[in-house]
Design an enzyme around this catalytic site. Structure first.
Site, PDB file in Angstrom:
ATOM      1  N   ARG A  10       0.841  -1.195   0.000  1.00 16.90           N
ATOM      2  CA  ARG A  10       0.000   0.000   0.000  1.00 16.90           C
ATOM      3  C   ARG A  10       0.885   1.256   0.000  1.00 16.90           C
ATOM      4  O   ARG A  10       1.966   1.277   0.575  1.00 16.90           O
ATOM      5  CB  ARG A  10      -0.899   0.010   1.238  1.00 16.90           C
ATOM      6  N   HIS A  11       0.400   2.298  -0.621  1.00 12.14           N
ATOM      7  CA  HIS A  11       1.098   3.578  -0.685  1.00 12.14           C
ATOM      8  C   HIS A  11       1.311   4.190   0.699  1.00 12.14           C
ATOM      9  O   HIS A  11       0.689   3.791   1.690  1.00 12.14           O
ATOM     10  CB  HIS A  11       0.305   4.561  -1.540  1.00 12.14           C
ATOM     11  N   ARG A  60      -0.474   8.961  -5.276  1.00  2.97           N
ATOM     12  CA  ARG A  60      -0.002   8.480  -3.970  1.00  2.97           C
ATOM     13  C   ARG A  60       0.683   7.123  -4.095  1.00  2.97           C
ATOM     14  O   ARG A  60       1.626   6.836  -3.348  1.00  2.97           O
ATOM     15  CB  ARG A  60      -1.161   8.428  -2.977  1.00  2.97           C
ATOM     16  N   GLU A  84      -7.420   2.283  -6.831  1.00  2.00           N
ATOM     17  CA  GLU A  84      -8.267   1.979  -5.673  1.00  2.00           C
ATOM     18  C   GLU A  84      -9.724   1.841  -6.113  1.00  2.00           C
ATOM     19  O   GLU A  84     -10.121   2.263  -7.213  1.00  2.00           O
ATOM     20  CB  GLU A  84      -8.125   3.090  -4.622  1.00  2.00           C
ATOM     21  N   HIS A 154      -3.295   0.155  -3.435  1.00  2.00           N
ATOM     22  CA  HIS A 154      -4.155   0.772  -2.429  1.00  2.00           C
ATOM     23  C   HIS A 154      -4.769  -0.304  -1.537  1.00  2.00           C
ATOM     24  O   HIS A 154      -4.943  -1.452  -1.962  1.00  2.00           O
ATOM     25  CB  HIS A 154      -5.248   1.573  -3.126  1.00  2.00           C
TER      26      HIS A 154
END
Length: 218
Positions: A10-11, A60, A84, A154
């Site tokens: 995940r970012h 992101r 996402e 995401h």
């Protein structure tokens, strides 16, 4: 045959994460803390034999992936299928705002992977969108056996894709807890047990769970 390692990370944190505001496919940026998290994640991954880094096109995730790529001296590939979940009318709103206008629906969304926010996507939709990215890697990435592929995406998308790859039944999707910023889902792929003459290059692979919320801050 050597394992195919898959790290879905995940970012880093965004200001929306910090204020409990729902992002979905809004193109938000990393916060200062999120940049620091991404750099730390890059260092944690630096010792692994990584053959590709692939990212969602949302900033992101892409900015997190670029910091990882720079640490590994690798180019980052961008694929919008890793975006996402589209949260429809919920995007940009805080959890409290959604709970006031749509009472009880966030709980429905968390526990029913086939349910989608108004004008948005369900987790099953996201899994169907993202799964071909992995299948195409299996079909065309000859250097994958014995190495790791890093996917930067995401929390919702990674949860949905993890559940799909592991063959979860629909009612099992909610078993995974929320994924923390710069934490990862770690899987390995092997020829499917019981299949005569398995050929993983055609997607004929069994995925095994190695870890959840790995690498990130606990």
């Amino acid at each position: 045959m050597k394992d195919r390692g898959l790290i879905m990370l995940r970012h880093g944190e965004t200001t929306y994460n910090a204020t409990r505001r729902m992002q979905g496919q809004l193109d938000t940026e990393l916060s200062e803390r999120g940049m620091e998290q991404a750099v730390a994640a890059a260092h944690k991954l630096g010792h692994l034999p990584i053959s590709r880094v692939i990212s969602s096109d949302l900033r992101r995730a892409a900015d997190t992936a670029k910091l990882i790529g720079a640490r590994l001296d690798m180019d980052v590939e961008i694929d919008p299928r890793l975006r996402e979940t589209h949260l429809g009318l919920w995007q940009g709103r805080t959890h409290d705002e959604v709970d006031v206008e749509f009472p009880g629906k966030r709980a429905t969304w968390r526990n029913s992977p086939g349910w989608a926010p108004p004008e948005g996507e369900s987790r099953l939709d996201v899994a169907a969108r993202a799964r071909p990215v992995i299948d195409e890697l299996l079909a065309g990435h000859s250097d994958w056996p014995g190495t790791w592929v890093v996917i930067v995406a995401h929390g919702g998308a990674i949860s949905a894709l993890t559940s799909n790859l592991l063959g979860f039944r629909t009612e099992q999707y909610p078993l995974l807890t929320g994924l923390k910023n710069t934490a990862a889902s770690v899987l390995v792929g092997r020829p499917r047990f019981g299949v005569e003459n398995p050929d993983v290059t055609r997607g004929d692979a069994q995925w095994y769970f190695r870890g959840w919320n790995v690498f990130g801050e606990v």
